[in-house]
Design a protein around this motif. Structure first.
Motif, short mmCIF file in Angstrom:
data_model
loop_
_atom_site.label_atom_id
_atom_site.label_comp_id
_atom_site.label_asym_id
_atom_site.label_seq_id
_atom_site.Cartn_x
_atom_site.Cartn_y
_atom_site.Cartn_z
N GLY A 60 0.78 -1.20 -0.10
CA GLY A 60 0.00 0.09 0.16
C GLY A 60 1.00 1.38 -0.08
O GLY A 60 0.24 2.32 0.48
N ARG A 61 2.01 1.21 -0.29
CA ARG A 61 2.96 2.40 -0.42
C ARG A 61 2.52 3.53 -1.34
O ARG A 61 2.45 4.34 -0.86
N ARG A 62 2.29 2.86 -2.44
CA ARG A 62 1.52 3.91 -3.43
C ARG A 62 0.42 4.62 -2.84
O ARG A 62 0.36 5.77 -3.09
N SER A 63 -0.35 3.91 -2.13
CA SER A 63 -1.57 4.45 -1.67
C SER A 63 -1.34 5.31 -0.61
O SER A 63 -1.99 6.46 -0.57
N PHE A 74 -5.48 10.37 7.96
CA PHE A 74 -5.88 9.54 6.87
C PHE A 74 -5.07 8.48 6.40
O PHE A 74 -5.49 7.61 5.57
N ALA A 75 -3.86 8.35 6.82
CA ALA A 75 -2.92 7.40 6.43
C ALA A 75 -3.50 6.07 6.69
O ALA A 75 -3.26 5.20 5.81
N ARG A 76 -4.21 5.69 7.77
CA ARG A 76 -4.63 4.37 8.02
C ARG A 76 -5.66 3.92 7.09
O ARG A 76 -5.87 2.75 7.04
N TYR A 77 -6.08 5.01 6.28
CA TYR A 77 -7.27 4.53 5.42
C TYR A 77 -6.53 4.21 3.84
O TYR A 77 -7.27 4.21 2.86
N ALA A 78 -5.25 4.28 3.80
CA ALA A 78 -4.54 4.23 2.33
C ALA A 78 -4.99 3.37 1.43
O ALA A 78 -5.22 3.35 0.25
N THR A 79 -4.85 1.93 1.97
CA THR A 79 -5.32 0.87 1.29
C THR A 79 -6.83 0.80 0.93
O THR A 79 -7.21 0.21 -0.17
N ARG A 80 -7.70 1.34 1.65
CA ARG A 80 -9.09 1.54 1.35
C ARG A 80 -9.22 2.50 0.35
O ARG A 80 -10.16 2.21 -0.86
N VAL A 81 -8.32 3.68 0.27
CA VAL A 81 -8.83 4.68 -0.72
C VAL A 81 -8.08 4.14 -1.92
O VAL A 81 -8.55 4.43 -3.05
N ARG A 82 -6.95 3.51 -1.80
CA ARG A 82 -6.30 3.14 -3.27
C ARG A 82 -6.31 4.14 -4.31
O ARG A 82 -6.43 3.80 -5.40
N GLY A 83 -5.79 5.07 -3.90
CA GLY A 83 -5.51 6.21 -4.91
C GLY A 83 -6.64 6.87 -5.50
O GLY A 83 -6.59 7.52 -6.69
N SER A 84 -7.74 6.67 -5.03
CA SER A 84 -8.98 7.30 -5.62
C SER A 84 -9.27 8.58 -4.99
O SER A 84 -9.68 8.75 -3.83
N ARG A 90 -11.97 10.37 -5.37
CA ARG A 90 -13.55 10.30 -4.82
C ARG A 90 -13.70 9.47 -3.73
O ARG A 90 -14.45 10.04 -2.65
N SER A 91 -13.00 8.36 -3.49
CA SER A 91 -12.96 7.56 -2.20
C SER A 91 -12.31 8.39 -1.06
O SER A 91 -12.71 8.33 0.20
N LEU A 92 -11.40 9.14 -1.36
CA LEU A 92 -10.55 9.94 -0.33
C LEU A 92 -11.96 11.00 0.28
O LEU A 92 -11.63 11.20 1.38
N ALA A 93 -12.59 11.90 -0.84
CA ALA A 93 -13.28 12.92 -0.67
C ALA A 93 -14.44 12.22 0.36
O ALA A 93 -14.85 12.83 1.25
N THR A 94 -14.75 10.96 -0.21
CA THR A 94 -16.01 10.43 0.53
C THR A 94 -15.56 9.99 2.05
O THR A 94 -16.60 10.21 2.95
N THR A 95 -14.57 9.34 2.29
CA THR A 95 -13.95 9.24 3.26
C THR A 95 -13.99 10.31 4.59
O THR A 95 -14.14 10.50 5.57
N ALA A 96 -13.21 11.40 3.82
CA ALA A 96 -13.39 12.71 4.60
C ALA A 96 -14.51 13.21 5.06
O ALA A 96 -14.83 13.64 6.16
N LEU A 97 -15.24 13.08 4.23
CA LEU A 97 -16.99 13.78 4.48
C LEU A 97 -17.44 12.84 5.62
O LEU A 97 -18.16 13.48 6.51
N SER A 98 -17.41 11.61 5.54
CA SER A 98 -17.73 10.60 6.38
C SER A 98 -17.17 10.87 8.04
O SER A 98 -17.87 10.91 8.98
N LEU A 99 -15.92 11.02 7.95
CA LEU A 99 -15.30 11.46 9.16
C LEU A 99 -15.95 12.96 9.86
O LEU A 99 -16.06 13.10 10.89
N ALA A 100 -15.97 13.73 9.03
CA ALA A 100 -16.17 14.89 9.28
C ALA A 100 -17.72 15.12 9.75
O ALA A 100 -18.16 15.57 10.79
N PHE A 101 -18.67 14.18 9.28
CA PHE A 101 -20.00 14.35 9.45
C PHE A 101 -20.05 13.56 10.79
O PHE A 101 -20.87 13.95 11.74
N ASN A 102 -19.41 12.32 10.88
CA ASN A 102 -19.52 11.70 12.31
C ASN A 102 -19.13 12.41 13.33
O ASN A 102 -19.62 12.69 14.63
N THR A 103 -17.77 13.21 13.27
CA THR A 103 -17.19 14.01 14.38
C THR A 103 -18.20 15.38 14.64
O THR A 103 -18.21 15.59 15.87
#
Length: 207
Positions: free
Chosen positions: A36-39, A60-70, A72-85
């Motif tokens: 997951g180094r590239r991610s 966000f480093a912990r989510y690197a392999t899930r985001v996988r260089g996307s 859109r996936s990074l934006a969705t992850t960030a929005l979800s974290l912001a929403f929950n918090t």
């Protein structure tokens, strides 16, 4: 106005929180291996566009392999974290506002903060539901991204307004410090989400 008036439909909120919580649980369970180094580098590069790149990367480093260089996936992850918090921070401030012994000015500032954060919860909710995989570069896509950018920017403004309302000398220092610490965390996550949404919009539009 009662605190409940600051929030959208309870049923819709519970469903969205569950979805976002499930997403975060799945993401947290995904380890970052050597493959997951590239991610991970993608996360680091993306975070360089934010105001707090080091904090962004550690978040966000912990989510690197899930985001996988996307983007859109990074934006969705960030929005979800912001929403929950933001949601849980709002609940904690509601609890604080019900404490006995608060001065009238303190209680009013907390109520205003709850209202502002309640608006942010709504705006982040709308952003998550709107971030659908529409055809990049299409008129619908550009309109969707414009809406999302507007909502996330508004959420960030609301959080700043909340903190400004706690700046008066009549607010107890410990109360002010505790609330501001929570809201600053929310503001950081929201600013990261906005940066990633902007990055995704720009990348998709130029494909």
């Amino acid at each position: 106005m009662a605190a409940a008036g600051f929030f959208f439909s309870v049923t819709a909120l519970v469903i969205l929180i569950q979805l976002a919580t499930n997403l975060n649980s799945c993401l947290a369970a995904t380890p970052v291996h050597r493959s997951g180094r590239r991610s991970t580098q993608f996360i680091r590069t993306s975070c360089r566009t934010t105001l707090h790149p080091n904090l962004c990367f550690t978040t966000f480093a912990r989510y690197a392999t899930r985001v996988r260089g996307s983007s859109r996936s990074l934006a969705t992850t960030a929005l979800s974290l912001a929403f929950n918090t933001t949601h849980f921070t709002t609940k904690s401030i509601i609890s604080l506002s019900k404490r006995h012994g608060l001065k009238r000015r303190e209680a009013a500032a907390l109520r205003d903060c709850v209202e502002q954060l309640g608006d942010s919860v709504n705006e982040l909710k709308y952003s998550i539901t709107k971030l659908s995989p529409a055809t990049a570069g299409s008129r619908d896509f550009r309109r969707q991204m414009s809406d999302i950018q507007t909502w996330v920017s508004a959420a960030l403004t609301n959080e700043d307004t909340c903190m400004d309302g706690l700046s008066g000398k009549s607010i107890n220092r410990n109360l002010k410090t505790g609330v501001r610490r929570r809201v600053v965390k929310v503001a950081h996550l929201t600013s990261f989400a906005l940066a990633f949404v902007n990055r995704y919009a720009a990348a998709a539009t130029h494909k």
